[in-house]
Design a protein around this motif. Structure first.
Motif, PDB file in Angstrom:
ATOM      1  N   ALA A   7       0.892  -1.437  -0.020  1.00  0.00           N
ATOM      2  CA  ALA A   7      -0.044   0.034  -0.057  1.00  0.00           C
ATOM      3  C   ALA A   7       0.941   1.037   0.101  1.00  0.00           C
ATOM      4  CB  ALA A   7      -1.109  -0.019   1.234  1.00  0.00           C
ATOM      5  N   ARG A   8       1.969   1.234   0.874  1.00  0.00           N
ATOM      6  CA  ARG A   8       2.971   2.389   0.859  1.00  0.00           C
ATOM      7  C   ARG A   8       3.630   2.553  -0.501  1.00  0.00           C
ATOM      8  NH1 ARG A   8       4.490  -0.371   6.069  1.00  0.00           N
ATOM      9  NH2 ARG A   8       3.976   1.256   8.045  1.00  0.00           N
TER      10      ARG A   8
ATOM     11  N   GLY B 124      -0.157  11.140  -0.582  1.00  0.00           N
ATOM     12  CA  GLY B 124      -0.690  11.015  -1.860  1.00  0.00           C
ATOM     13  C   GLY B 124      -0.453   9.562  -2.571  1.00  0.00           C
ATOM     14  N   LYS B 125       0.151   8.748  -1.985  1.00  0.00           N
ATOM     15  CA  LYS B 125       0.615   7.683  -2.486  1.00  0.00           C
ATOM     16  C   LYS B 125      -0.134   6.481  -2.014  1.00  0.00           C
ATOM     17  CE  LYS B 125       4.780   5.720  -4.258  1.00  0.00           C
ATOM     18  NZ  LYS B 125       6.417   5.464  -4.403  1.00  0.00           N
ATOM     19  N   VAL B 126      -0.659   6.568  -0.795  1.00  0.00           N
ATOM     20  CA  VAL B 126      -1.308   5.443  -0.308  1.00  0.00           C
ATOM     21  C   VAL B 126      -2.733   5.600  -0.788  1.00  0.00           C
ATOM     22  CG1 VAL B 126      -2.262   4.282   1.677  1.00  0.00           C
ATOM     23  CG2 VAL B 126       0.140   4.863   1.623  1.00  0.00           C
TER      24      VAL B 126
ATOM     25  N   VAL C 138      -3.421   9.602   5.476  1.00  0.00           N
ATOM     26  CA  VAL C 138      -4.260   8.303   5.139  1.00  0.00           C
ATOM     27  C   VAL C 138      -5.222   7.713   6.093  1.00  0.00           C
ATOM     28  CG1 VAL C 138      -3.783   5.832   4.927  1.00  0.00           C
ATOM     29  CG2 VAL C 138      -1.996   7.375   4.155  1.00  0.00           C
ATOM     30  N   ASN C 139      -6.581   7.484   5.647  1.00  0.00           N
ATOM     31  CA  ASN C 139      -7.547   7.158   6.316  1.00  0.00           C
ATOM     32  C   ASN C 139      -7.320   5.830   7.103  1.00  0.00           C
ATOM     33  OD1 ASN C 139     -10.030   6.885   7.571  1.00  0.00           O
ATOM     34  ND2 ASN C 139     -11.255   6.668   5.706  1.00  0.00           N
TER      35      ASN C 139
ATOM     36  N   MET D   4       0.826   7.293   9.343  1.00  0.00           N
ATOM     37  CA  MET D   4      -0.437   7.577   8.925  1.00  0.00           C
ATOM     38  C   MET D   4      -1.046   9.042   8.839  1.00  0.00           C
ATOM     39  SD  MET D   4      -0.902   4.743   7.199  1.00  0.00           S
ATOM     40  CE  MET D   4       0.880   4.545   6.883  1.00  0.00           C
ATOM     41  N   HIS D   5      -0.850   9.443  10.015  1.00  0.00           N
ATOM     42  CA  HIS D   5      -1.621  10.939  10.133  1.00  0.00           C
ATOM     43  C   HIS D   5      -0.543  11.881   9.197  1.00  0.00           C
ATOM     44  CE1 HIS D   5      -4.614  10.440  13.265  1.00  0.00           C
ATOM     45  NE2 HIS D   5      -3.879   9.822  14.020  1.00  0.00           N
TER      46      HIS D   5
END
Length: 246
Positions: free
Chosen positions: A133-134, A158-160, A192-193, A187-188
């Motif tokens: 995912a990363r 913007g990548k995940v 990323v949700n 993630m924050h």
């Protein structure tokens, strides 16, 4: 839930030249359905991983239990598992390369809707799909069970593309609360949700009914927790349904 599913093995080749053998399961359906890769624990692509793929098919998804070691190698010995896993870390691109090959193979099946893809992973396999995912893989939903959360390299904004669900045991001695906190910060930082659910009295390996047996045989701190397994799978299916069946 559907009771009629089909299964087959699929041989594919990663860009690093490794020959991989996945286990595919899908519902009998006249139209393509969402696809999910299943990334295994460090034991390899064993019956447990295949069981999870069949369960996904029964829930209406096409699933591919991916092979990360080549030639569907499996073991029940921690020393051998650690050796094979460590080999996949020697080149920092290996696990993403092999996971991408699995995802592309899944998406290429006629039963699969290429616009609806997800991934789940257990322990080592959780790290595999997080790094996938990363790396910007076209995934909409990712769920990990007692996963190694440390990144190959931190996620970039913007990548995940996926929403990420981390299912973690309170008593996991292999993945610390500091690791969990670092993952949340990562993630924050890139917006990323994500969600982290921590299960009380659950050890590393909590989702696998064979965890206690593996722990005793290998002297490793694993433990099965039936309630954590049930709740974590319910959370996973809720995530998948939200993103892949909407």
């Amino acid at each position: 839930m559907t009771s009629v599913i089909k299964t087959r093995e699929i041989q594919y080749t990663a860009k690093d030249g490794s020959t991989l053998i996945g286990y595919f399961a899908a519902p009998e359906s006249t139209t393509p359905v969402a696809g999910v890769i299943v990334s295994p624990e460090w034991w390899g692509r064993n019956e447990y991983t295949e069981q999870r793929a069949r369960e996904l098919a029964e829930h209406g998804y096409a699933a591919l239990a991916i092979d990360m070691y080549g030639n569907k190698k499996v073991t029940t010995e921690a020393t051998q598992a650690n050796e094979w896993m460590t080999e996949t870390f020697q080149d920092p691109e290996t696990i993403v390369t092999r996971a991408f090959a699995g995802l592309e193979t899944l998406a290429a099946q006629t039963e699969v809707n290429q616009a609806k893809l997800g991934a789940i992973g257990f322990c080592y396999g959780g790290k595999v799909i997080l790094d996938l995912a990363r790396a910007g893989a076209p995934l909409q939903a990712v769920a990990t069970f007692h996963a190694n959360l440390s990144p190959k390299s931190p996620a970039e904004e913007g990548k995940v593309q996926a929403e990420i669900l981390v299912l973690h045991g309170e008593l996991d001695s292999m993945v610390s609360f500091e690791d969990v906190a670092n993952f949340r910060e990562e993630m924050h930082a890139v917006k990323v949700n994500h969600e982290v659910i921590i299960f009380e009295d659950a050890k590393h390996g909590f989702s696998n009914p064979l965890a206690d047996e593996r722990a005793k045989a290998n002297g490793v701190d694993l433990g099965y927790n039936a309630e954590a397994e049930k709740q974590s799978l319910e959370a996973m299916y809720e995530l998948l349904a939200h993103h892949l069946k909407a």
